[in-house]
Design a protein around this motif. Structure first.
Motif, PDB file in Angstrom:
ATOM      1  N   PHE A 316       2.387  -6.490 -17.246  1.00 31.55           N
ATOM      2  CA  PHE A 316       1.202  -7.035 -16.827  1.00 31.55           C
ATOM      3  C   PHE A 316       0.342  -5.742 -16.382  1.00 31.55           C
ATOM      4  CE2 PHE A 316       3.818 -10.618 -16.073  1.00 31.55           C
ATOM      5  CZ  PHE A 316       2.959 -11.624 -16.537  1.00 31.55           C
ATOM      6  N   GLY A 317      -1.040  -5.747 -16.859  1.00 34.82           N
ATOM      7  CA  GLY A 317      -1.858  -4.763 -16.633  1.00 34.82           C
ATOM      8  C   GLY A 317      -2.551  -4.832 -15.399  1.00 34.82           C
ATOM      9  N   MET A 318      -2.530  -6.005 -14.843  1.00 29.41           N
ATOM     10  CA  MET A 318      -3.427  -6.121 -13.725  1.00 29.41           C
ATOM     11  C   MET A 318      -2.450  -7.154 -12.739  1.00 29.41           C
ATOM     12  SD  MET A 318      -7.181  -7.046 -12.858  1.00 29.41           S
ATOM     13  CE  MET A 318      -7.859  -7.211 -10.868  1.00 29.41           C
ATOM     14  N   LEU A 319      -2.408  -6.808 -11.478  1.00 32.06           N
ATOM     15  CA  LEU A 319      -1.611  -7.669 -10.450  1.00 32.06           C
ATOM     16  C   LEU A 319      -2.632  -8.161  -9.293  1.00 32.06           C
ATOM     17  CD1 LEU A 319       1.500  -5.489 -10.213  1.00 32.06           C
ATOM     18  CD2 LEU A 319       1.109  -7.248 -11.740  1.00 32.06           C
ATOM     19  N   ILE A 320      -2.428  -9.496  -8.560  1.00 34.80           N
ATOM     20  CA  ILE A 320      -3.086  -9.768  -7.380  1.00 34.80           C
ATOM     21  C   ILE A 320      -1.905 -10.460  -6.742  1.00 34.80           C
ATOM     22  CG2 ILE A 320      -4.526 -11.338  -6.479  1.00 34.80           C
ATOM     23  CD1 ILE A 320      -6.547 -11.260  -9.129  1.00 34.80           C
ATOM     24  N   PHE A 321      -1.844  -9.710  -5.650  1.00 35.13           N
ATOM     25  CA  PHE A 321      -0.690 -10.293  -4.570  1.00 35.13           C
ATOM     26  C   PHE A 321      -1.493 -11.051  -3.374  1.00 35.13           C
ATOM     27  CE2 PHE A 321       1.548  -6.691  -6.559  1.00 35.13           C
ATOM     28  CZ  PHE A 321       2.822  -7.487  -7.165  1.00 35.13           C
ATOM     29  N   ASP A 322      -1.428 -12.100  -3.288  1.00 33.15           N
ATOM     30  CA  ASP A 322      -2.203 -12.730  -2.249  1.00 33.15           C
ATOM     31  C   ASP A 322      -1.186 -12.555  -1.165  1.00 33.15           C
ATOM     32  OD1 ASP A 322      -3.850 -14.386  -0.747  1.00 33.15           O
ATOM     33  OD2 ASP A 322      -3.233 -16.253  -1.657  1.00 33.15           O
ATOM     34  N   GLU A 323      -1.498 -12.784   0.176  1.00 32.95           N
ATOM     35  CA  GLU A 323      -0.810 -13.040   1.062  1.00 32.95           C
ATOM     36  C   GLU A 323       0.030 -11.701   1.070  1.00 32.95           C
ATOM     37  OE1 GLU A 323      -1.835 -14.693   3.740  1.00 32.95           O
ATOM     38  OE2 GLU A 323      -3.017 -15.959   2.709  1.00 32.95           O
ATOM     39  N   SER A 324      -0.371 -10.257   0.846  1.00 33.78           N
ATOM     40  CA  SER A 324       0.552  -9.197   0.610  1.00 33.78           C
ATOM     41  C   SER A 324       1.173  -8.897   1.702  1.00 33.78           C
ATOM     42  CB  SER A 324      -0.664  -8.208   0.151  1.00 33.78           C
ATOM     43  OG  SER A 324      -1.349  -7.776   1.010  1.00 33.78           O
ATOM     44  N   HIS A 325       1.220  -9.222   3.068  1.00 37.92           N
ATOM     45  CA  HIS A 325       1.912  -8.896   3.835  1.00 37.92           C
ATOM     46  C   HIS A 325       3.326  -9.295   3.811  1.00 37.92           C
ATOM     47  CE1 HIS A 325      -0.106 -12.733   5.259  1.00 37.92           C
ATOM     48  NE2 HIS A 325       1.127 -12.980   5.648  1.00 37.92           N
ATOM     49  N   THR A 326       3.356 -10.358   3.005  1.00 36.16           N
ATOM     50  CA  THR A 326       4.785 -10.908   2.589  1.00 36.16           C
ATOM     51  C   THR A 326       5.627  -9.720   2.152  1.00 36.16           C
ATOM     52  OG1 THR A 326       3.708 -13.018   1.848  1.00 36.16           O
ATOM     53  CG2 THR A 326       6.087 -12.447   1.121  1.00 36.16           C
ATOM     54  N   LEU A 327       5.082  -8.746   1.454  1.00 32.73           N
ATOM     55  CA  LEU A 327       5.753  -7.465   1.083  1.00 32.73           C
ATOM     56  C   LEU A 327       6.005  -6.408   2.029  1.00 32.73           C
ATOM     57  CD1 LEU A 327       3.890  -7.715  -2.151  1.00 32.73           C
ATOM     58  CD2 LEU A 327       6.208  -8.646  -1.794  1.00 32.73           C
ATOM     59  N   LYS A 328       5.995  -6.787   3.516  1.00 33.56           N
ATOM     60  CA  LYS A 328       6.220  -5.773   4.227  1.00 33.56           C
ATOM     61  C   LYS A 328       7.373  -5.095   4.528  1.00 33.56           C
ATOM     62  CE  LYS A 328       7.275  -8.790   8.239  1.00 33.56           C
ATOM     63  NZ  LYS A 328       6.949  -9.187   9.549  1.00 33.56           N
ATOM     64  N   ASN A 329       8.653  -5.717   4.222  1.00 31.88           N
ATOM     65  CA  ASN A 329       9.738  -5.202   4.274  1.00 31.88           C
ATOM     66  C   ASN A 329      10.280  -4.349   2.979  1.00 31.88           C
ATOM     67  OD1 ASN A 329      12.440  -4.603   4.828  1.00 31.88           O
ATOM     68  ND2 ASN A 329      12.974  -6.675   4.938  1.00 31.88           N
ATOM     69  N   PHE A 330      10.168  -3.011   3.052  1.00 34.67           N
ATOM     70  CA  PHE A 330      10.747  -2.247   2.001  1.00 34.67           C
ATOM     71  C   PHE A 330      12.209  -2.434   1.502  1.00 34.67           C
ATOM     72  CE2 PHE A 330      11.467   0.331   5.536  1.00 34.67           C
ATOM     73  CZ  PHE A 330      12.550   0.944   5.285  1.00 34.67           C
ATOM     74  N   LYS A 331      13.012  -3.015   2.258  1.00 36.98           N
ATOM     75  CA  LYS A 331      14.339  -3.255   1.873  1.00 36.98           C
ATOM     76  C   LYS A 331      14.691  -4.612   1.064  1.00 36.98           C
ATOM     77  CE  LYS A 331      16.323  -0.837   5.882  1.00 36.98           C
ATOM     78  NZ  LYS A 331      17.103  -0.981   7.216  1.00 36.98           N
ATOM     79  N   ALA A 332      13.526  -5.567   1.088  1.00 38.41           N
ATOM     80  CA  ALA A 332      13.635  -6.730   0.493  1.00 38.41           C
ATOM     81  C   ALA A 332      13.400  -6.501  -1.168  1.00 38.41           C
ATOM     82  CB  ALA A 332      12.560  -7.852   0.918  1.00 38.41           C
ATOM     83  N   LYS A 333      14.248  -7.570  -1.847  1.00 32.22           N
ATOM     84  CA  LYS A 333      14.332  -7.138  -3.222  1.00 32.22           C
ATOM     85  C   LYS A 333      12.904  -7.660  -3.944  1.00 32.22           C
ATOM     86  CE  LYS A 333      16.404  -9.078  -7.273  1.00 32.22           C
ATOM     87  NZ  LYS A 333      17.404 -10.129  -7.923  1.00 32.22           N
ATOM     88  N   CYS A 334      12.268  -8.764  -3.105  1.00 24.70           N
ATOM     89  CA  CYS A 334      11.069  -9.068  -3.525  1.00 24.70           C
ATOM     90  C   CYS A 334       9.963  -7.919  -3.555  1.00 24.70           C
ATOM     91  CB  CYS A 334      10.467 -10.138  -2.663  1.00 24.70           C
ATOM     92  SG  CYS A 334       8.995 -10.811  -3.280  1.00 24.70           S
ATOM     93  N   THR A 335      10.052  -7.213  -2.594  1.00 28.30           N
ATOM     94  CA  THR A 335       9.191  -5.991  -2.482  1.00 28.30           C
ATOM     95  C   THR A 335       9.546  -4.789  -3.544  1.00 28.30           C
ATOM     96  OG1 THR A 335       9.001  -6.106  -0.139  1.00 28.30           O
ATOM     97  CG2 THR A 335       8.480  -4.083  -0.768  1.00 28.30           C
ATOM     98  N   THR A 336      10.823  -4.731  -3.729  1.00 26.11           N
ATOM     99  CA  THR A 336      11.317  -3.744  -4.645  1.00 26.11           C
ATOM    100  C   THR A 336      10.745  -4.343  -5.986  1.00 26.11           C
ATOM    101  OG1 THR A 336      13.287  -3.622  -3.572  1.00 26.11           O
ATOM    102  CG2 THR A 336      13.249  -2.618  -5.866  1.00 26.11           C
ATOM    103  N   VAL A 337      10.816  -5.375  -6.370  1.00 23.83           N
ATOM    104  CA  VAL A 337      10.176  -5.925  -7.799  1.00 23.83           C
ATOM    105  C   VAL A 337       8.419  -5.671  -7.706  1.00 23.83           C
ATOM    106  CG1 VAL A 337       9.937  -7.904  -9.040  1.00 23.83           C
ATOM    107  CG2 VAL A 337      12.007  -7.528  -7.975  1.00 23.83           C
ATOM    108  N   ALA A 338       8.044  -6.112  -6.598  1.00 25.92           N
ATOM    109  CA  ALA A 338       6.566  -5.651  -6.556  1.00 25.92           C
ATOM    110  C   ALA A 338       6.148  -4.476  -6.900  1.00 25.92           C
ATOM    111  CB  ALA A 338       6.025  -6.422  -5.173  1.00 25.92           C
ATOM    112  N   LEU A 339       6.951  -3.460  -6.263  1.00 27.73           N
ATOM    113  CA  LEU A 339       6.614  -1.954  -6.255  1.00 27.73           C
ATOM    114  C   LEU A 339       6.962  -1.543  -7.768  1.00 27.73           C
ATOM    115  CD1 LEU A 339       8.351  -0.685  -3.043  1.00 27.73           C
ATOM    116  CD2 LEU A 339       5.902  -0.291  -3.635  1.00 27.73           C
ATOM    117  N   GLU A 340       7.774  -2.060  -8.414  1.00 27.52           N
ATOM    118  CA  GLU A 340       8.073  -1.742  -9.880  1.00 27.52           C
ATOM    119  C   GLU A 340       7.057  -2.238 -10.548  1.00 27.52           C
ATOM    120  OE1 GLU A 340       9.664   0.200 -12.879  1.00 27.52           O
ATOM    121  OE2 GLU A 340      10.288   0.389 -10.770  1.00 27.52           O
ATOM    122  N   LEU A 341       6.501  -3.433 -10.423  1.00 24.06           N
ATOM    123  CA  LEU A 341       5.465  -3.990 -11.472  1.00 24.06           C
ATOM    124  C   LEU A 341       4.149  -3.139 -10.968  1.00 24.06           C
ATOM    125  CD1 LEU A 341       5.949  -7.853 -10.776  1.00 24.06           C
ATOM    126  CD2 LEU A 341       6.479  -6.394 -12.931  1.00 24.06           C
TER     127      LEU A 341
END
Length: 720
Positions: A316-341
């Motif tokens: 994906f060349g463009m990303l929109i993360f709604d309610e991005s504070h969901t990704l506040k925990n850098f240890k969570a797997k969801c945050t890791t995936v979002a960082l890679e994308l």
């Protein structure tokens, strides 16, 4: 205690004189003990000259041989040769001068931080006369008598460094980090041009308000990597879709949101971008779904985590993360995936009305998604989270330099407008705190005793044990408040207005639902167990049908992503740990499209967990406000006593400060003054109660948060 340069020079001169005097005294004593050593000295002294032979001069090597060790031994043991002129005699020990006691001088530290795009402030932890003199020599100096601090133009920063360096080690300068200087070096930035709006769908552009157009232009000026942090209800979705339309050449587009808002996003995409074919928009409901060649994919965060490999391969060349504070925990797997994308995407748009729920550390992962080279975690947390090394590892749970962080975010990453900023286009909002009738609370002596025990145990405990007690206290409070809340709602129903009720525990939600059913009130209920495909129809029913009077909503499941502008009254039967969660919930009704004034009421009960949580909320809100991440003020709520059976409402609108020996700080007694009934006053408008920015900066004593606050979501999410 610091000394002047003259005092230091005088002490040094006295020490040198004492040292020279001791040396001269030792030399004189040595000469008197030795006597004359040369032939000339002996002749002058009247001593006979030693008889020597030129053929066989007496040397150590000739007398003892070439064995150096023997020579040394003889020199230390032989005592037959008189006189001190023999080469093998024991050398005279030189006396060492006594060492002077060291003089400890406390160094003064100067900490620099930005207060505007062109000026920085210097805060010192002590006084040094020479330092003040150097400050006065800086051309752009400015002294603030109220705060006793100095400010300077950023152009004089290097000059200040050079001047302070000459005072080292008595004065030490803590510099502004390189990553901060890099952003402010170019001076003030002009407003972004709106020419780019011509490339966006005309019907979408025409539907945007002026401040929304400004947000779109800002995002495009930042290259499509931006955090749109407008307060809830100001149309972040419209702005994000407009930015996505401008960057269509970088699609496919991935939109990640909460599970309850996926359908809302799909509907808005079809509505605002009519040129986009419907079959190009897909919703990811499970890992088995075929995403194919869709141009827009809408996923929940949980599905993004499960389908990480598939999404990464799609590219994906463009990303929109709604309610991005969901990704506040850098240890969570969801945050890791979002960082890679985010590393692989060219454009990343983050949307959140509450970027940080409690602390500045929660912003770091979101900033990394926008610019991974901005700074590392150690630099960020040291500067803005009061980061320090402890026995348990690196602690970044604090806050520091929040004014500078606010400036840095606004300059590089974030655009944020509050409802007060666009108040001319929004209705007013009044906030009230209602103290429930205690006669409905303490229905049994045992329940009151349990509440008192929880309060005592909480005040005497610490750390994790304290958190566990508060959770149980919070759960028991829900059971105790339920009858009083239902009694208050019975009075609210007489007002013949639509209203929303937020609660957290199932026991509270069930009690409210049973009360409405008993009174034959038409209402909707949405909580964590409500299917996502049914939510839209329930919301539509509340918005369009006059007969539907109330919406009973879960505080966690419904604080974002839904619009309920048909209601002008929002009630909170329970509190939450974070002020941002409550502010989000308030904005379900107070948002664009609301035509009337919105009233928000918090139903509080004395001698319950509300005493603790209400004070905790205000402490957290102060820190977030200073960082520019929260503009709500829960202390501005007008206070009133709930109606009794007789229907009389006793207003307690005047707030007082707890006096020594009176009400305890941190309890509702600190906010409610019991007095004789008076005429009900109109609540002060929100815009008239705003705290001025210069007043906020003077609040230096910010209390800490609840210990182990990083577990807020886990604690608040428990169903007890």
């Amino acid at each position: 205690m610091s000394c002047t340069a003259e005092e230091i020079a005088e002490k040094r001169r006295i020490a040198i004189e004492r040292l020279n005097a001791r040396k001269n005294k030792n030399v004189n004593q040595t000469n008197q003990h030795k006597g004359p050593t040369s032939a000339a000295d002996r002749s002058v002294a009247g001593e006979p000259q030693p008889v020597t032979s030129n053929k066989n001069p007496l040397t150590i090597s000739s007398f003892y041989g070439n064995n150096a060790s023997n020579a040394g031994k003889a020199a230390s043991t032989n005592k037959t040769f008189p006189g001190k002129t023999q080469p093998y005699a024991r050398p005279v020990q030189k006396s060492t001068p006594a060492k002077l006691a060291p003089v400890f001088i406390r160094a003064v530290t100067c900490s620099c931080s930005m207060i505007s795009e062109t000026r920085f402030i210097v805060e010192t932890d002590g006084f040094n006369e020479q330092m003040i003199e150097e400050f006065k020599k800086i051309p752009s100096k400015n002294y603030v008598p109220e705060s006793k601090k100095w400010t300077f133009e950023l152009k004089d920063y290097n000059l200040l460094q050079e001047r302070i360096l000459t005072l080292n080690p008595h004065v030490v300068l803590a510099p502004i980090p390189v990553f901060v200087m890099r952003e402010f070096a170019s001076g003030p930035q002009p407003k972004p041009s709106r020419v780019c709006l011509n490339a966006i769908e005309p019907s979408l552009t025409s539907s945007l308000l002026e401040f929304q157009k400004e947000g779109v232009a800002f995002a495009i000026e930042k290259g499509g990597r931006v955090l749109i942090a407008d307060e809830m209800g100001l149309g972040k979705t419209y702005q994000a879709i407009a930015v996505a339309d401008f960057y269509q050449q970088d699609w496919p587009l991935l939109i990640c949101s909460t599970a309850s808002t996926r359908d809302v996003w799909a509907s808005k995409m079809r509505q605002l971008l009519p040129h986009l074919p419907v079959h190009h928009i897909a919703i990811l409901n499970s890992g088995q779904d075929f995403i194919g060649d869709c141009r827009v994919l809408i996923s929940s965060y949980s599905q993004m985590e499960r389908c990480a490999e598939k999404l990464t391969e799609r590219g994906f060349g463009m990303l929109i993360f709604d309610e991005s504070h969901t990704l506040k925990n850098f240890k969570a797997k969801c945050t890791t995936v979002a960082l890679e994308l985010a590393k692989r995407a060219r454009r990343v748009v983050l949307l959140s009305g509450t970027p940080a729920l409690s602390r500045p550390v929660e912003l770091f992962t979101q900033l990394q998604m926008l610019d991974g080279r901005f700074c590392n975690f150690k630099e960020y947390s040291t500067r803005y989270c009061a980061g320090k090394q402890t026995n348990f590892g690196w602690n970044a749970m604090g806050q520091s330099n929040l004014a500078e962080l606010n400036l840095l975010l606004a300059r590089k990453f974030m655009i944020r407008r509050t409802k007060e900023d666009v108040l001319s286009e929004l209705t007013e909002k009044n906030r009230e705190a209602v103290v429930l009738d205690p006669s409905y609370l303490w229905t049994s002596k045992g329940l009151e005793d349990d509440m008192n025990c929880f309060a005592n145990d909480y005040s005497q405990s610490k750390g994790r044990q304290r958190d566990e007690i508060l959770i149980k206290f919070y759960s028991t409070t829900a059971e105790a408040k339920a009858p009083a809340v239902c009694a208050y709602l019975k009075q609210v129903l007489k007002e013949k207005k639509k209203f929303i009720v937020f609660a957290h525990h199932h026991c509270m939600l069930d009690a409210i639902g049973k009360s409405f059913s008993k009174q034959k009130v038409d209402y909707i209920r949405i909580d964590g167990t409500t299917r996502s495909d049914l939510r839209a129809s329930l919301i539509e029913r509340f918005q369009t049908k006059d007969s539907c009077r109330a919406a009973v909503l879960s505080l966690k499941a419904c604080n974002a992503g839904i619009t309920l502008t048909a209601a002008q009254l929002v009630l909170f039967a329970e509190l939450d740990w974070n002020p941002s969660t409550l502010a989000q919930a308030e904005s379900r009704a107070h948002r664009i499209g609301q035509m009337d004034t919105v009233t928000v009421r918090y139903l509080l009960a004395k001698k319950t967990a509300d005493d603790i949580i209400w004070g905790m909320l205000q402490k957290k809100q102060k820190t977030l406000t200073k960082a520019g991440l929260c503009n709500e003020d829960f202390s501005d709520a007008s206070h009133a006593q709930a109606a009794s059976d007789a229907g009389n409402i006793e207003p307690f609108l005047q707030k007082t400060i707890a006096s020594p020996g009176g009400s305890k700080a941190g309890t509702l007694d600190s906010f409610v003054q019991r007095s004789k009934p008076t005429t009900i006053q109109q609540p002060t408008k929100v815009e008239e109660r705003l705290i001025e920015p210069d007043v906020q900066t003077k609040e230096s004593n910010l209390s800490g948060f609840l210990d182990h606050d990083e577990d807020d979501d886990e604690l608040a999410g428990l169903q007890l």
